[in-house]
Design an enzyme around this catalytic site. Structure first.
Site: not given
Ligand code: PLP
Length: 597
Positions: A524, A477-480
């Site tokens: 994050n 769920i990281t924005c990466d």
């Protein structure tokens, strides 16, 4: 049935029964029963289970195997082991480790001042070894530990450290700890972390420096403190040959020093490196623990005989072998990204284009014997239908129906057929892979997977009585975009086609007890998962020392925000009733709570 390579990596710690992954200990509970128990207490998000009984199992295996090899070879040295704290320094791991190791006199290895403080505080009578680069303060700490009564050996990495030991000895009048010499061997290791050994290694003394060290010790009356020769050729060796070479080289250095007159030199410390099977696809370690231990004992015995010196005590510093299996990460699946291709999304009309009608029939009539043929037909039909759409002959609803039906047909074909038997199927499989979004952070919980492409066994903990049919990639769920485990056709991961509106689905990541905790990073601002120690009473499982994933406000505090300032700025701009809600969020952890009722 796909068993996710459990026979390769699990060492009988887990087994599959009634479709569930179970713990092979005492009352053999399923992992899902533990997950449910924890979630009942309102802990959502990823969970890290630690299993102290598996730490104990590995320590016992290590001692029993070496002691058996010693007996079999009528070897006169003694076996000793220490746990390298760098591999896992967390109290929830270290306390059970010390308890389990007490009966064997199992010690600790420290590689920094902070680790040395842990060892000095909690180690009882067992040996402590100290590796890594040391300043005067760290060496002083070693002298203080000796004064406390610890059986401590400072292993020097360079001549300057020896000179500092001489200095501290003169300045403090404290008793001198035992001294070990880390030797830089010509023979390097094998495996992913091999660079800690070999002639170009960062650590250790060359032959010339060993002779100089010998002179320095003699000149300063510290000669009696020299007790140990140490080497470490690399972590998780997959091949035993470099170890044999390193043993010969270090064994001869030991014997030469003995014959020069190093009377108290009595041990060879072979470092870590005992392999752990991380692969769920093929065996990557080419030796067993028995073979490893026998080789160590046999080689050292031969050298001692050849050079007529006493057989050295053996020290090991295995880290991964002791700790990797003791922790399992469980992450809930939040979403399957191709859910739009479910049958319920079909918008069939009263009258459909003929190719759509045909696709629908292919889907309904498919059997094992015609699966491949029908799948080919469906792909042809889809191509034609997409062309018809571009030419304006069918509408968006028809196009959507075509995509859904073809997808369903391919999935159905794959469920009938052995994917690996058909190159083409493998290719298609790769293309229609399902993306599973999991409530966890790869950067936090599997840093080695992100950083060095380390493999970890991955499998669902339920549904194991059904063959998984979806080629899967895993998203965190990281924005990466690096927070992904891509589908790899050479090491394909298949997961189940689940309807998350009707059932939960959890994925387990295994062998995560070594290094992952401390290397994990708060990308994050996701902190550690909720942790639980799973212990067993006679026939009852207990969930102990639950440490919830950090609260948002504490994470911000950790990176040095003034949290009072944050609260007061937010409070000043909001009505009290809204701020009250916001404060609850500040006291939550960062993981998603979509599944909260
Ligand atoms: N001892 C030393 C000096 C090390 O550098 C390491 C790891 O790199 C270890 C022991 C532990 O190695 P492993 O975890 O492979 O057993």
């Amino acid at each position: 049935m796909n068993n996710f390579g459990i026979d390769l990596w699990s060492n009988n710690n887990f087994f599959i029964e009634d479709g569930l992954l179970k713990i092979n200990h005492k009352n053999k509970p399923s992992l899902i029963s533990l997950v449910k128990e924890i979630r009942k207490q309102n802990y959502k998000g990823p969970l890290l289970f630690r299993f102290p009984h598996l730490i104990e199992k590995q320590i016992t295996r290590l001692y029993n195997t070496y002691n058996a090899a010693i007996k079999e070879n009528n070897y006169h040295g003694k076996f000793n082991a220490v746990f390298p704290l760098k591999v896992n320094q967390f109290p929830t791991f270290v306390h059970p480790l010390i308890e389990a190791g007490e009966k064997f006199n199992y010690g600790l290895e420290a590689g920094s001042k902070a680790e040395l403080i842990i060892a000095m505080t909690y180690n009882k009578k067992a040996p402590i070894t100290v590796n890594g680069f040391k300043d005067k303060e760290m060496i002083h700490l070693g002298f203080i530990a000796k004064k406390m009564g610890h059986n401590i050996t400072l292993i020097i990495e360079g001549l300057n450290e020896l000179e500092t030991i001489v200095e501290v000895s003169k300045e403090t009048n404290l008793p001198c700890p035992s001294i070990g010499l880390r030797v830089r061997l010509f023979n390097g290791g094998s495996g992913a972390w091999a660079k800690s050994g070999g002639i170009d290694s960062k650590f250790g003394l060359s032959s010339t420096e060993i002779l100089e060290a010998y002179d320095v010790l003699e000149k300063n009356n510290l000669f009696d403190c020299l007790t140990m020769i140490h080497f470490h050729i690399g972590s998780s060796m997959n091949n035993i040959k470099p170890l044999k070479n390193a043993l010969k080289e270090s064994g001869h250095i030991y014997a030469e020093l003995k014959n020069l007159g190093a009377t108290n030199l009595n041990s060879i410390n072979i470092g870590g490196g005992l392999g752990v099977e991380y692969s769920q696809y093929k065996r990557t370690i080419n030796y067993s623990l028995q073979e490893f231990a026998s080789d160590v004992v046999f080689t050292l015995k031969n050298i001692a005989r050849q050079k007529n010196v006493e057989e050295p005590n053996i020290f090991t510093e295995s880290g991964r072998f002791i700790s990797a299996s003791s922790a399992v990460l469980i992450a809930p699946v939040l979403e399957l990204f191709s859910a739009e291709y479910e049958a319920e999304h079909l918008r069939l009309k009263e009258v459909n284009p003929p190719l759509i009608v045909e696709l629908n029939e292919l889907y309904k009539d498919m059997k094992k014997r015609n699966a491949l043929e029908y799948m080919h037909d469906s792909i042809d039909h889809l191509e034609s239908l997409l062309k018809l759409f571009d030419l304006g002959y069918i509408d968006l609803k028809d196009r959507s129906n075509a995509e859904i039906l073809t997808n369903l047909i391919i999935k159905k074909a794959i469920s009938f057929l052995e994917v690996n038997a058909y190159e083409e199927l493998k290719r298609i499989d790769n293309k229609i892979q399902e993306k599973y979004l999991l409530n966890f952070s790869i950067f936090q919980s599997l840093p080695d997977l992100w950083g060095i492409n380390q493999e970890f066994p991955i499998m669902p903990i339920t549904h194991l009585d059904k063959n998984p049919t979806r080629s899967a990639s895993i998203w965190d769920i990281t924005c990466d975009s690096d927070g992904e485990i891509e589908f790899n056709p050479n090491k394909p991961l298949y997961l189940h086609d689940v309807d998350l509106d009707k059932e939960e689905y959890f994925i387990g990541f295994f062998q995560v007890g070594a290094y992952q905790d401390v290397l994990g990073m708060k990308h994050n601002l996701f902190s550690h998962p909720t942790e639980v120690n799973v212990t067993f009473d006679e026939n009852e499982v207990k969930l102990e020392q639950i440490i919830e994933s950090q609260k948002i406000i504490d994470i911000l505090d950790d990176i040095d925000y003034d949290t009072n300032e944050i609260k007061s700025i937010l409070n000043s701009q909001l009505d009290d009733d809204i701020y009250e809600i916001l404060e609850k969020y500040l006291n939550d952890n960062s993981y998603l709570k979509t599944t909260w009722s």
